[in-house]
Design a protein around this motif. Structure first.
Motif, PDB file in Angstrom:
ATOM      1  N   ALA A 319       0.932  -1.207   0.036  1.00 46.24           N
ATOM      2  CA  ALA A 319       0.046  -0.120   0.015  1.00 46.24           C
ATOM      3  C   ALA A 319       1.011   1.324  -0.083  1.00 46.24           C
ATOM      4  CB  ALA A 319      -0.817   0.004   1.240  1.00 46.24           C
ATOM      5  N   ARG A 320       0.299   2.305  -0.347  1.00 47.95           N
ATOM      6  CA  ARG A 320       1.059   3.692  -0.072  1.00 47.95           C
ATOM      7  C   ARG A 320       0.293   4.443   1.142  1.00 47.95           C
ATOM      8  NH1 ARG A 320       0.159   9.129  -2.731  1.00 47.95           N
ATOM      9  NH2 ARG A 320      -1.516   8.091  -3.938  1.00 47.95           N
ATOM     10  N   HIS A 321       1.411   5.107   1.890  1.00 47.47           N
ATOM     11  CA  HIS A 321       0.819   5.869   2.854  1.00 47.47           C
ATOM     12  C   HIS A 321       0.478   7.422   2.232  1.00 47.47           C
ATOM     13  CE1 HIS A 321       1.788   8.830   6.539  1.00 47.47           C
ATOM     14  NE2 HIS A 321       0.461   8.306   6.391  1.00 47.47           N
ATOM     15  N   VAL A 322      -0.704   7.673   2.373  1.00 48.63           N
ATOM     16  CA  VAL A 322      -1.225   8.952   1.671  1.00 48.63           C
ATOM     17  C   VAL A 322      -1.202  10.141   2.656  1.00 48.63           C
ATOM     18  CG1 VAL A 322      -3.172  10.055   0.628  1.00 48.63           C
ATOM     19  CG2 VAL A 322      -2.980   7.740   0.145  1.00 48.63           C
ATOM     20  N   THR A 323      -1.750   9.967   3.688  1.00 49.68           N
ATOM     21  CA  THR A 323      -1.762  11.130   4.607  1.00 49.68           C
ATOM     22  C   THR A 323      -2.132  10.650   5.998  1.00 49.68           C
ATOM     23  OG1 THR A 323      -2.135  13.461   5.114  1.00 49.68           O
ATOM     24  CG2 THR A 323      -3.963  12.083   4.141  1.00 49.68           C
ATOM     25  N   THR A 324      -1.704  11.692   7.208  1.00 53.21           N
ATOM     26  CA  THR A 324      -2.029  11.554   8.575  1.00 53.21           C
ATOM     27  C   THR A 324      -2.600  12.714   9.054  1.00 53.21           C
ATOM     28  OG1 THR A 324      -0.456   9.745   8.809  1.00 53.21           O
ATOM     29  CG2 THR A 324      -1.134  10.777  10.827  1.00 53.21           C
ATOM     30  N   ALA A 325      -3.376  12.785   9.926  1.00 50.52           N
ATOM     31  CA  ALA A 325      -3.926  13.845  10.594  1.00 50.52           C
ATOM     32  C   ALA A 325      -4.188  13.453  12.140  1.00 50.52           C
ATOM     33  CB  ALA A 325      -5.749  14.059  10.126  1.00 50.52           C
ATOM     34  N   VAL A 326      -3.634  14.570  12.725  1.00 54.61           N
ATOM     35  CA  VAL A 326      -3.881  14.563  14.398  1.00 54.61           C
ATOM     36  C   VAL A 326      -4.570  15.875  14.654  1.00 54.61           C
ATOM     37  CG1 VAL A 326      -2.676  14.455  16.300  1.00 54.61           C
ATOM     38  CG2 VAL A 326      -1.524  13.432  14.248  1.00 54.61           C
ATOM     39  N   THR A 327      -5.397  15.824  15.853  1.00 51.35           N
ATOM     40  CA  THR A 327      -6.380  16.692  16.236  1.00 51.35           C
ATOM     41  C   THR A 327      -6.358  16.598  17.943  1.00 51.35           C
ATOM     42  OG1 THR A 327      -8.272  18.007  16.047  1.00 51.35           O
ATOM     43  CG2 THR A 327      -8.591  15.586  15.969  1.00 51.35           C
ATOM     44  N   GLY A 328      -7.115  17.552  18.477  1.00 49.23           N
ATOM     45  CA  GLY A 328      -7.282  17.627  19.994  1.00 49.23           C
ATOM     46  C   GLY A 328      -8.685  17.792  20.140  1.00 49.23           C
ATOM     47  N   VAL A 434      -4.517   7.466   5.930  1.00 52.20           N
ATOM     48  CA  VAL A 434      -5.292   6.792   4.767  1.00 52.20           C
ATOM     49  C   VAL A 434      -4.265   6.248   4.058  1.00 52.20           C
ATOM     50  CG1 VAL A 434      -6.252   7.426   2.740  1.00 52.20           C
ATOM     51  CG2 VAL A 434      -7.247   8.448   4.710  1.00 52.20           C
ATOM     52  N   PHE A 435      -4.482   5.033   3.766  1.00 54.13           N
ATOM     53  CA  PHE A 435      -3.495   3.950   2.854  1.00 54.13           C
ATOM     54  C   PHE A 435      -4.115   3.467   1.598  1.00 54.13           C
ATOM     55  CE2 PHE A 435      -2.987   3.785   7.258  1.00 54.13           C
ATOM     56  CZ  PHE A 435      -1.314   3.865   7.418  1.00 54.13           C
ATOM     57  N   VAL A 436      -3.629   3.447   0.604  1.00 57.13           N
ATOM     58  CA  VAL A 436      -4.238   3.009  -0.585  1.00 57.13           C
ATOM     59  C   VAL A 436      -3.420   1.856  -1.302  1.00 57.13           C
ATOM     60  CG1 VAL A 436      -5.347   4.995  -1.314  1.00 57.13           C
ATOM     61  CG2 VAL A 436      -3.115   4.556  -2.226  1.00 57.13           C
ATOM     62  N   ARG A 437      -3.841   0.814  -1.953  1.00 59.65           N
ATOM     63  CA  ARG A 437      -3.310  -0.362  -2.423  1.00 59.65           C
ATOM     64  C   ARG A 437      -3.798  -0.431  -4.107  1.00 59.65           C
ATOM     65  NH1 ARG A 437      -5.970  -5.008  -3.079  1.00 59.65           N
ATOM     66  NH2 ARG A 437      -3.942  -6.031  -3.624  1.00 59.65           N
TER      67      ARG A 437
END
Length: 448
Positions: A319-328, A434-437
């Protein structure tokens, strides 16, 4: 309480769980946004390996006497042996862990012992329940920036040998600020806050827990986890007196090979409803041992590299690592954070909820899962399809990497494309990725 339509769907889904089902190949019609994500580029950050240990019962299971450094060593050794990559080519190792007292020292020592040359550096990071995912993001970011070509991320936690410390604050500015003080609330208390403040019923929580227990038990029995679990040989101290398990005086050391998740508890609504509150000080406390994630030990590893490097080495891209989000979020409502992190990461990835094929959302407590399902409209047929942490367990630093191993394994079996992982984080934070393959047109291990 869960919406009526959701409850009806759950009842239908529960009945279906008792029957074999076939997974069809992914629909040929995809949104333009997903099609765009599936276009591979040489500089993509891709995953070529994602593995985990079995999840074992904290203080009772097969890893109860396995130190954190030993657990980490076993995971690093397995990743080294199965990666298909000369360990000298790995340019960084990042470990995510919460409660080990000397994480960088044990990571460095374990990596060298596991066969990585001493020129391979390590880093230990801690964002509590998302630490494993943050290790993956750290490695991914380094590759994307061009700092490295290959990196290994590991999440691990020995909750048996390193229990959660009680946070202690001393500065008056913190002690006089209720929101600041809430950061130290026990996680179970935050579950009760969510259940009480958002009117989530005990029945809804138990119903969700039953779904998780049922799915995980059936997935394990059918061998659905075998591809992602690496066997770990370790020793367990067996008390001389079975009637006094805490007395390890003159205990016998027994060698075991750990290959199966140990915390699975096939359940019924009747059985779940009879369990007492885990937090009786709450009066009508709704969180129980049956609808909360148990104390657990485990580890997981994810190998990432530039796509061009994977092709050069002849490695399969998972898979490909697309992006990551962090919040509070407000610390007292820690558990609801995926309902904020998930929309954030979807926006960053440029896709919609309907584009996601599988969701792996950490089930810290059923209260937060019910809240997030209702808030976001998470589809139960795509959510934690093989059960989640309520059944499997939540070794804090491990979970973020474990979800990737579990999710990508299932995504491959179904020949689908988009995985979204998410978790709430102690002290009032949340993360999602999010990851995609790329599809191959083949469905493996099709029946459950």
């Amino acid at each position: 309480m869960l919406q009526a339509s959701t409850l009806a769907a759950r009842r239908t889904g529960r009945a279906a769980l008792n029957q074999p089902r076939l997974y069809a190949t992914h629909a040929t019609t995809r949104s333009k946004a997903v099609e765009a994500l599936l276009v591979g580029r040489p500089d993509d950050v891709v995953i070529t390996l994602a593995l985990r240990t079995a999840m074992t019962k904290g203080k009772k299971g097969s890893f109860k006497d396995t130190s954190a450094d030993s657990l980490l060593y076993a995971m690093l050794k397995a990743a080294n042996q199965r990666s298909g990559v000369n360990p000298a080519l790995v340019q960084d190792i990042v470990t995510g862990v919460c409660h080990s007292p000397s994480p960088t020292y044990e990571a460095r020592a374990a990596a060298i012992a596991a066969g990585f040359p001493d020129h391979v550096p390590v880093q230990a990071i801690n964002r509590l329940c998302s630490s494993g995912l943050m290790a993956v993001r750290s490695v991914s970011d380094s590759i994307a920036r061009g700092d490295i070509d290959i990196g290994l991320a590991v999440g691990y936690e020995s909750m048996s040998t390193n229990p959660r410390p009680t946070p202690q604050f001393s500065h008056p500015a913190i002690l006089t600020n209720q929101t600041s003080k809430d950061c130290a609330e026990p996680m179970g208390w935050t579950s009760e806050n969510v259940a009480t403040d958002f009117n989530i019923s005990r029945q809804a929580m138990d119903e969700y827990a039953l779904l998780s227990h049922t799915r995980a038990a059936q997935a394990s029995a059918s061998g659905r986890f075998k591809d992602e679990i690496v066997p770990v040989e370790t020793t367990v101290l067996v008390p001389k007196d079975p009637g006094n398990p805490k007395d390890l005086t003159d205990a016998i050391s027994k060698t075991v090979n750990v290959t199966v998740d140990e915390g699975l508890r096939p359940s019924t609504m009747e059985g779940l409803s009879k369990l007492k509150s885990a937090f009786p000080q709450w009066g009508e406390g709704k969180s129980t041992a049956g609808n909360s994630s148990p104390i657990t030990d485990g580890a997981a590893a994810v190998l990432l590299m530039r796509r061009s490097k994977a092709e050069e080495l002849g490695l399969e891209v998972l898979a490909r690592h697309v992006t990551t989000a962090v919040t509070g979020v407000a610390p007292r409502h820690m558990g609801i954070s995926p309902s904020y992190a998930i929309p954030d990461v979807l926006k960053k990835a440029g896709i919609k909820m309907s584009d996601v094929d599988l969701f792996e959302v950490n089930e810290a407590f059923a209260s937060m899962m019910v809240y997030c399902i209702n808030k976001l409209g998470l589809p139960l047929d795509k959510l934690n399809v093989n059960g989640g942490a309520i059944a499997l367990g939540h070794p804090l630093g491990c979970t973020g990497a474990r979800q990737i191993a579990t999710g990508l394994s299932e995504l491959k079996k179904r020949d689908q494309n988009v995985l979204l992982t998410s978790m709430c984080i102690g002290s009032g934070m949340g993360a999602a990725a999010v990851f995609v393959r790329e599809s191959t047109g083949k469905v493996t291990n099709a029946s459950l």
